[in-house]
Scaffold this motif. Structure first.
Motif, PDB file in Angstrom:
ATOM      1  N   ASP A   1       4.054   1.653  -3.584  1.00  0.00           N
ATOM      2  CA  ASP A   1       4.146   1.588  -5.075  1.00  0.00           C
ATOM      3  C   ASP A   1       2.524   1.194  -5.455  1.00  0.00           C
ATOM      4  O   ASP A   1       2.455   0.709  -6.491  1.00  0.00           O
ATOM      5  N   SER A   2       1.408   1.484  -4.758  1.00  0.00           N
ATOM      6  CA  SER A   2       0.025   1.095  -5.012  1.00  0.00           C
ATOM      7  C   SER A   2      -0.443   2.137  -6.079  1.00  0.00           C
ATOM      8  O   SER A   2      -1.529   1.960  -6.772  1.00  0.00           O
ATOM      9  N   MET A   3       0.379   3.105  -6.480  1.00  0.00           N
ATOM     10  CA  MET A   3      -0.213   4.096  -7.550  1.00  0.00           C
ATOM     11  C   MET A   3       0.850   4.127  -8.902  1.00  0.00           C
ATOM     12  O   MET A   3       0.761   5.184  -9.519  1.00  0.00           O
ATOM     13  N   ILE A   4       1.441   3.214  -8.871  1.00  0.00           N
ATOM     14  CA  ILE A   4       2.541   3.096  -9.713  1.00  0.00           C
ATOM     15  C   ILE A   4       1.884   3.093 -11.351  1.00  0.00           C
ATOM     16  O   ILE A   4       2.793   3.825 -11.994  1.00  0.00           O
TER      17      ILE A   4
ATOM     18  N   MET B   1       0.951  -1.318  -0.021  1.00  0.00           N
ATOM     19  CA  MET B   1      -0.064  -0.118   0.231  1.00  0.00           C
ATOM     20  C   MET B   1       0.953   1.066   0.204  1.00  0.00           C
ATOM     21  O   MET B   1       1.875   1.287   0.485  1.00  0.00           O
ATOM     22  N   SER B   2       0.364   2.235  -0.751  1.00  0.00           N
ATOM     23  CA  SER B   2       1.106   3.351  -0.665  1.00  0.00           C
ATOM     24  C   SER B   2       0.614   4.432   0.490  1.00  0.00           C
ATOM     25  O   SER B   2      -0.775   4.346   0.781  1.00  0.00           O
ATOM     26  N   TYR B   3       1.597   5.238   1.008  1.00  0.00           N
ATOM     27  CA  TYR B   3       0.865   6.154   1.927  1.00  0.00           C
ATOM     28  C   TYR B   3       1.681   7.297   1.832  1.00  0.00           C
ATOM     29  O   TYR B   3       2.800   7.349   1.048  1.00  0.00           O
ATOM     30  N   ILE B   4       1.184   8.438   2.308  1.00  0.00           N
ATOM     31  CA  ILE B   4       1.793   9.756   1.902  1.00  0.00           C
ATOM     32  C   ILE B   4       2.094  10.699   3.377  1.00  0.00           C
ATOM     33  O   ILE B   4       1.370  10.532   4.262  1.00  0.00           O
ATOM     34  N   LYS B   5       3.318  11.179   3.525  1.00  0.00           N
ATOM     35  CA  LYS B   5       3.576  12.201   4.486  1.00  0.00           C
ATOM     36  C   LYS B   5       3.283  13.510   3.934  1.00  0.00           C
ATOM     37  O   LYS B   5       3.715  13.905   3.036  1.00  0.00           O
ATOM     38  N   ILE B   6       2.567  14.384   4.980  1.00  0.00           N
ATOM     39  CA  ILE B   6       2.220  15.559   4.413  1.00  0.00           C
ATOM     40  C   ILE B   6       3.167  16.512   4.808  1.00  0.00           C
ATOM     41  O   ILE B   6       3.798  16.367   5.909  1.00  0.00           O
ATOM     42  N   ILE B   7       3.539  17.497   3.719  1.00  0.00           N
ATOM     43  CA  ILE B   7       4.772  18.531   3.996  1.00  0.00           C
ATOM     44  C   ILE B   7       4.110  19.959   3.966  1.00  0.00           C
ATOM     45  O   ILE B   7       3.480  20.110   2.906  1.00  0.00           O
TER      46      ILE B   7
END
Length: 145
Positions: free
Chosen positions: A60-63, A1-7
């Motif tokens: 890489d879930s949105m590759i 699963m892809s996750y995202i860290k907010i900046i």
């Protein structure tokens, strides 16, 4: 699963870089004077500064959507998400980046769809702690170290 860290994207000092306005993907151009303007990511990629954030993608879930591990997503929280948008969702205490699939709303759930066949969609029902955190409006990709 892809996750995202907010900046946080709200920089005090703009960073203007030279901008070559016409880069052809076909045969090379012999035109001179490529640098015609400048680009400032905070000015040119962000329409709503108070509601826009950068986020670094992990996984890489949105590759197959062209969004890879290490890419930076520009997320606008003021844009209303529509079916098929790539969104950043807050699901059960975690951020994730996926396609928003509203086609099952009449059946009582929605799905967050990955862009990689190795991953399953995430089914969201009323029992989940779910929020569309923002809509991905740009991605920034690093091609070489």
């Amino acid at each position: 699963m892809s996750y995202i860290k907010i900046i946080d994207s709200r920089f005090e000092n703009p960073c203007e870089l030279p901008f070559a306005s016409a880069i052809k993907a076909g045969f090379p151009s012999t035109a001179e004077g490529y640098e015609q303007d400048s680009i400032d990511f905070n000015r040119d990629l962000i329409r709503h500064p108070e509601a826009t954030f950068y986020g670094r993608v992990y996984g890489d879930s949105m590759i197959e959507a062209g969004i890879c591990d290490g890419d930076i997503a520009v997320i606008d929280r003021s844009v209303e998400a529509e079916d098929g948008d790539i969104i950043v969702a807050y699901v059960n205490n975690e951020f994730t980046i996926k396609y928003l699939d509203l086609s099952h709303r009449n059946q009582g759930y929605i799905e967050l769809r990955p862009a990689n066949p190795a991953f399953n969609p995430i089914r969201i029902s009323s029992a989940d702690d779910f929020k569309v955190w923002g809509v991905v409006v740009w991605t920034i990709k690093k091609w070489k170290s």
